[in-house]
Each structure stands twice: as C-alpha cells, then as structure tokens.
Design an enzyme around this catalytic site. Structure first.
Site, short mmCIF file in Angstrom:
data_model
loop_
_atom_site.label_atom_id
_atom_site.label_comp_id
_atom_site.label_asym_id
_atom_site.label_seq_id
_atom_site.Cartn_x
_atom_site.Cartn_y
_atom_site.Cartn_z
N HIS A 256 -3.96 8.66 -7.92
CA HIS A 256 -3.08 8.37 -9.06
C HIS A 256 -3.94 8.11 -10.30
O HIS A 256 -5.17 8.22 -10.24
CB HIS A 256 -2.15 7.20 -8.75
CG HIS A 256 -2.85 5.92 -8.36
ND1 HIS A 256 -3.72 5.25 -9.19
CD2 HIS A 256 -2.81 5.19 -7.21
CE1 HIS A 256 -4.17 4.17 -8.59
NE2 HIS A 256 -3.64 4.11 -7.37
N HIS B 267 -7.12 5.86 -10.04
CA HIS B 267 -8.31 6.51 -9.48
C HIS B 267 -8.90 7.51 -10.48
O HIS B 267 -10.10 7.61 -10.67
CB HIS B 267 -7.97 7.29 -8.21
CG HIS B 267 -7.25 6.47 -7.17
ND1 HIS B 267 -6.08 6.90 -6.58
CD2 HIS B 267 -7.54 5.28 -6.61
CE1 HIS B 267 -5.68 5.99 -5.71
NE2 HIS B 267 -6.54 4.99 -5.70
N CYS C 149 -7.38 -9.82 5.39
CA CYS C 149 -6.35 -8.97 4.76
C CYS C 149 -6.69 -7.52 5.09
O CYS C 149 -7.77 -7.03 4.77
CB CYS C 149 -6.31 -9.16 3.24
SG CYS C 149 -5.29 -7.90 2.43
N CYS D 139 -7.31 -4.98 2.14
CA CYS D 139 -8.60 -5.28 1.49
C CYS D 139 -9.76 -5.02 2.44
O CYS D 139 -10.89 -4.88 2.00
CB CYS D 139 -8.71 -6.75 1.11
SG CYS D 139 -7.78 -7.25 -0.34
N CYS E 20 -2.77 -12.98 0.51
CA CYS E 20 -3.94 -12.31 -0.07
C CYS E 20 -3.83 -12.31 -1.60
O CYS E 20 -2.79 -11.93 -2.15
CB CYS E 20 -4.02 -10.88 0.45
SG CYS E 20 -5.03 -9.82 -0.58
N HIS F 40 -3.27 -8.44 -2.78
CA HIS F 40 -2.07 -7.72 -2.37
C HIS F 40 -0.82 -8.58 -2.27
O HIS F 40 0.28 -8.06 -2.08
CB HIS F 40 -2.31 -7.02 -1.03
CG HIS F 40 -3.33 -5.94 -1.13
ND1 HIS F 40 -4.68 -6.16 -0.92
CD2 HIS F 40 -3.22 -4.64 -1.47
CE1 HIS F 40 -5.33 -5.03 -1.11
NE2 HIS F 40 -4.48 -4.10 -1.44
N LYS G 242 2.72 -3.62 -12.04
CA LYS G 242 1.63 -3.20 -11.16
C LYS G 242 2.02 -1.87 -10.50
O LYS G 242 3.17 -1.68 -10.13
CB LYS G 242 1.43 -4.28 -10.09
CG LYS G 242 0.16 -4.09 -9.32
CD LYS G 242 -0.16 -5.20 -8.37
CE LYS G 242 -1.30 -4.71 -7.50
NZ LYS G 242 -1.63 -5.56 -6.40
N LYS H 33 2.85 1.65 -4.18
CA LYS H 33 3.67 2.57 -3.41
C LYS H 33 5.08 2.02 -3.27
O LYS H 33 6.04 2.74 -3.40
CB LYS H 33 3.06 2.72 -2.00
CG LYS H 33 2.32 4.03 -1.81
CD LYS H 33 2.01 4.24 -0.35
CE LYS H 33 0.52 4.35 -0.13
NZ LYS H 33 0.06 4.24 1.21
N1 MSP Z 1 -12.77 2.11 -0.87
C1 MSP Z 1 -12.93 1.02 -1.76
C2 MSP Z 1 -14.20 1.19 -2.57
C3 MSP Z 1 -15.43 1.39 -1.76
S1 MSP Z 1 -16.81 1.72 -2.75
C4 MSP Z 1 -18.07 1.80 -1.69
C5 MSP Z 1 -11.73 0.91 -2.69
N2 MSP Z 1 -10.96 2.00 -2.79
S2 MSP Z 1 -9.61 2.11 -3.65
O1 MSP Z 1 -9.16 3.45 -3.46
O2 MSP Z 1 -8.71 1.07 -3.31
O3 MSP Z 1 -10.00 1.87 -5.14
C6 MSP Z 1 -10.95 2.70 -5.74
C7 MSP Z 1 -11.03 2.44 -7.20
O4 MSP Z 1 -9.80 2.77 -7.84
C8 MSP Z 1 -11.31 0.98 -7.52
O5 MSP Z 1 -12.33 0.88 -8.48
C9 MSP Z 1 -10.02 0.50 -8.10
O6 MSP Z 1 -10.19 -0.51 -9.07
C10 MSP Z 1 -9.48 1.77 -8.74
N3 MSP Z 1 -8.06 1.63 -8.94
C11 MSP Z 1 -7.07 1.64 -8.00
N4 MSP Z 1 -5.89 1.34 -8.62
C12 MSP Z 1 -6.11 1.10 -9.93
C13 MSP Z 1 -5.29 0.92 -11.07
N5 MSP Z 1 -4.00 0.74 -10.98
N6 MSP Z 1 -5.90 0.94 -12.29
C14 MSP Z 1 -7.24 1.21 -12.44
N7 MSP Z 1 -8.01 1.39 -11.41
C15 MSP Z 1 -7.54 1.07 -10.13
O7 MSP Z 1 -11.55 -0.13 -3.29
#
Ligand code: MSP
Length: 524
Positions: free
Chosen positions: A19, A22, A127, A130, A144, A147, A323, A326
C-alpha cells in the site's frame, strides 16, 4: 573517489498487499539513489521481503497455501509494484533465499561461539503481528502499543542475544556520531530507552516451524527479526566465515553506475560487501526504529562490523485522518492513483505533502488540489506556454546561448538555487527541495505574465530571444532538479525542450500535455 552510496528499505512482511505506506518508504530510497547518481556518484538500492515467522505461517494457512507458496506470490506482487512505480532497485532480497538463510545460520553459530548468544528460557507477553515481546509497562491498556490488540503469554526455551552488553557501547556510539540516529528529534526516545537499561533478547523459537533452523540445535528456529535484520549484509555478500578480502577493499570501484545491469542475486561476494558496507542511509518506519537503532547496531558490533552511517526513521501515513488498516478497509493501493494521475504525480505528492520524517495524512482532495495547482497549472502550464511561444515565434528554435546573460534569472541565481536544492536533498529534506523547485516554477510563470512575451515577440524580437533562452534554460535545469522525484516527467520535458537531440539543442516541440487538468469528479 567516494564509496558507492548504499541505501536500504525495511523488508516488507508478506502478510499484506503493498500500500502507499510501503510505497512511500521504497520511493524515498529510489529518490535518494537517483539523486546521488545524477550528481555523478554510484549508488545501490536494496529492498525485499520478510517472509518467516508465525504470523506469515498463520496468514498462509488461512489462505490454504504453504508459507513458501504464499510468500512467492506476495513477494512477486511487491516486486511488480516497485517496478510499476518506477523504482529502480539494484537487488530484491527475500529472507527465504538460500543466500540469506545460509549466512544467517552461520552468524548464529559464530555468535554462539563468541558468547554473544547463549541458551536460556523465556517467559513474556508476545504480540504476534509485531513478532515481539513487550514488558507489562509498555502495553497500552493491557494491549500491544502498536496494534492495540491482545498480547499472548508465552513461555519457551530460547537462545538469547546479549543485548545488555552493548548498552554502554551504543550510548558512546550515539554520542560520537550524532548523525547516526535521524531525524534528530526522534533520537531521544531511543537513547532514553537504551539508558533505561537493555535486557538480553530472545532470538530463537521452539514453537515456530516457519523459520531458519539453528544449525547446531534444529528444534529452534531463529527469531524472525534476528533473521531479517541481517538481510542488509547477506544481500551484498557478507559471509561470517570469510574475513576481509585483502586488496578487495574496493571502496570507490564504481561498479553500480546508472544503467549498468546489477549482478544476479547471489553472485555478490565479499568484495561487493567491502564496496557497499557500511550502508549510508537505512530508511525505517518509526515503529521499527528500536530494532534498527539499537538491536541491529548491537548485532553489528557483536560481528565486529562497522555501523551504518545513518538510520533514518520515517513517520506514518494515515488516510483521511484514520490509521490505515485491513480491518478499516482504507488501505490505499498506489495503482489506483497511478491509473488516475500517473506515477509521477503520486511520487510528487508523497514527498511534497509532508516534511520527510514526520507523519502525514493522505487525502484524495489534497492530492487533486496539489495536482491541479502545482502540476497542471504550475509545471505543466509553464512548460507548455514556453514551448508554444518558441514554436510560434522562432519556428521551435532558440538561439544558442546569447552573449548577454538573460534578464530573467541569470545563471547566478539558478546556480545558487541548485546548491540549496542539493543541500536539502543531501539532508533528506525532500519537501524542502520540492518547495525550492516550485518557488522557481511560480517565479517563472509570474515572469511570463509580467513580460508578456507574446507581445514582445513582435515589438522587441531581441529581448524576446533573450527571455526565451532564459526560460528554456531554466526549464532544462528544472527538469534536472525534478528528475529524482519525477523521472518520466523530466524525460518528457527534455524531449519537448530538444535537450535529447544530438548536440543537446534540438528543435522544441510541444508534445502531450504533461499534466492534463482534472476537473470532473470520477464516477464512484
Ligand atoms: N518486516 C518488518 C521490517 C523488517 S526490516 C529487517 C516490517 N515490515 S512491515 O511491512 O510491517 O513494514 C515495513 C515498512 O513499511 C515499515 O518501515 C513501516 O513503517 C512502513 N509502513 C507500513 N505502514 C505504513 C504507513 N501507514 N505509513 C508509512 N509507512 C508505514 O516492519
């Protein structure tokens, strides 16, 4: 020559569809490496997916798939998404790849030998999303803190990483390297946490089958974070069994220049590691700052490796004030916006709208407003009107650089602006860089309004030529400035401005509108 600039993104969990949150993180890395390359340096961008752990196992099972088959599918979707957003990553690492798993197992054995990992047992509040334990005091209303959901009470035999040993070395390091934790206003939360005392952390699980087995004790799998963090070194060829290769300290061998194919995954070796490590910027979300600013550097210290130059924590995007999740069903799929506005408009919006490092809110209304104001009426309109003037009055040809400096800005003003923009880019102040660029665009549009070149073309053709030269030259410079953010638009501008012709001064020719104005509401 300087070292290849190495930028990493976090590895994305394969439990969700990609999304804009990411996309934002990965795009930021892309903007940064494009900027470095445009300035003549070599740069390397690593991204990928985080595929182990109980959570992924659970999600895959719910979908009726094996965790590997599930991961294959989702990882491919992340990859495709990055390609669709114009992100040029040099490598995409998946934590289920042998090149990663093998080295992670070896690292574990090495740290067992050195005593930085030891065996014990663990009891605590866990959690699942997490993949982390929490202290009672860290929970919010018993849930948590990230979450907001219930935590589980777990007890298991486990291996531990001696994080406590690194409390003092980490604090010393932060003090000596104030640029390590960025942005600086986020750093104190983290240093305070370290100062409050670090406990050893559990780094293996007996209850999680979907993970990398500990070589010497295979009923344990390696804790998913301890596994995933190592991607930043395994992807570029780290092998704990091999010391530094004498003479291979290829710092500055510019292997990773723009346009050059990157080596196939898995073919990197110790010399690519020597060339790339330590990373220059590791981009991470604010919720995973502790993993990257505390645990990860401690792991590197335990391995006698240099620490990255900077770990930069990004804020979070909310959607229309809420926020993204899903359960709320409000995840923004970047493809939707790209279909309506184009990739570059999205890339522009994300970095213009919020100061880099802070939280931001995504609103469709704000997107549309910026699109119309900054892109359609701003840059798009300026480019179109200048080219039309040259086409109409000079048959598309502008004079070579006139002897006199132009009357609009002159080279001095623009060169100074370039310096400011570069400084903002180097400081990762992307919103500031874009702000500076758009100041110039507005100024140029005002100049055209004021000078009325459509009239001077008839009354004072010499003055008209000067003005046109200045405007075209400014637009070319602007196309360079925006290129890291909006590579496709920069290319189109250069094409329309004749900058891509042999010799660099071809005929100007208006092409399709860069950013057609959006007026109608799209049907729901
Ligand atoms: N898998 C772990 C990271 C391991 S690194 C060795 C993880 N994955 S994640 O998919 O949950 O998140 C990856 C990145 O996406 C994080 O930096 C997270 O902050 C970012 N984002 C996920 N949702 C977000 C928003 N809504 N806004 C901005 N970035 C966010 O954590």
């Amino acid at each position: 020559m300087s070292k290849t600039f190495y930028v990493t993104t976090p590895l994305y969990y394969v439990n969700a569809e990609p999304h804009i949150g990411h996309a934002y993180t990965t795009l930021a890395a892309d903007v940064l490496v494009r900027h470095k390359r445009a300035r003549g340096g070599s740069a390397f961008l690593l991204t990928g997916t985080d595929e182990h752990g109980a959570n992924i196992e659970k999600v895959a099972k719910a979908a009726g798939k094996s965790p590997q088959a599930w991961s294959d599918e989702v990882a491919a979707r992340f990859r495709t998404m990055w390609e669709a957003l114009g992100i040029r990553f040099d490598d995409f690492i998946r934590t289920t790849e042998p090149r990663h798993e093998k080295q992670v197992q070896k690292v574990f054995e090495r740290l067992l030998k050195s005593g930085d990992i030891y065996r014990g047992s663990y009891e605590g509040l866990y959690c699942l999303p997490c993949e982390a334990y929490y202290d009672e005091g860290e929970l919010l209303a018993g849930n948590c803190p990230v979450h907001g959901r219930a935590v589980e009470h777990l007890r298991e035999e486990s291996y531990f990483f001696k994080l406590s040993r690194f409390e003092k070395p980490l604090l010393d390091y932060y003090e000596k390297h104030p640029e390590f934790l960025a942005p600086s206003w986020r750093a104190s939360e983290l240093t305070n946490w370290v100062k409050s005392g670090l406990k050893d952390i559990s780094v293996s699980r007996t209850k999680v089958a979907w993970g990398i087995p500990v070589l010497s004790d295979p009923k344990h799998t390696i804790y998913v974070w301890f596994d995933a963090l190592q991607n930043y070194i395994t992807a570029i060829g780290y092998d704990p069994d091999i010391g530094a290769v004498p003479g291979a300290g290829g710092r500055g061998r510019s292997t990773f220049h723009e346009g050059e194919p990157s080596p196939e995954p898995g073919t990197r070796n110790r010399s690519s590691f020597e060339e790339l490590w330590p990373a220059d910027v590791q981009l991470v979300g604010k919720e995973i700052y502790r993993f990257h600013g505390v645990i990860w550097p401690a792991m590197l210290m335990a391995l006698d490796l240099a620490l990255p130059r900077q770990v930069f924590a990004l804020g979070w995007w909310t959607v229309e004030g809420e926020k993204m999740s899903k359960s709320r069903g409000n995840m923004i799929d970047p493809r939707e916006l790209v279909a309506e506005y184009g990739v570059d408009a999205l890339r522009y919006f994300l970095f213009r709208e919020v100061p880099f490092g802070g939280d931001g809110d995504f609103s469709r209304e704000a997107f549309k407003t910026r699109y119309n104001a900054d892109l359609a009426n701003g840059l798009g309109n300026l480019t179109a009107r200048v080219i039309q003037l040259v086409e109409k009055n000079l048959a598309g040809e502008i004079p070579r650089r006139p002897a006199l400096e132009g009357k609009v800005f002159g080279t001095g003003v623009l060169a100074k602006q370039s310096e400011k923009i570069y400084a903002a880019m180097d400081a990762l102040a992307f919103h500031e860089a874009l702000g500076l660029i758009w100041e110039q665009i507005a100024e140029l549009n005002r100049t055209v309004d004021r000078e009325k070149p459509w009239a001077t073309a008839k009354t004072d053709p010499e003055a008209f030529k000067f003005l046109m030269f200045d405007l075209v030259w400014s637009l070319r410079l602007i196309s360079d400035w925006i290129a890291p953010f909006m590579p496709e638009t920069a290319r189109k501008m250069q094409e329309q401005l004749g900058a891509q012709a042999a010799g660099g001064w071809g005929k100007l020719a208006k092409g399709d509108s860069l950013f057609p104005r959006k007026t109608e509401e799209k049907a729901p």
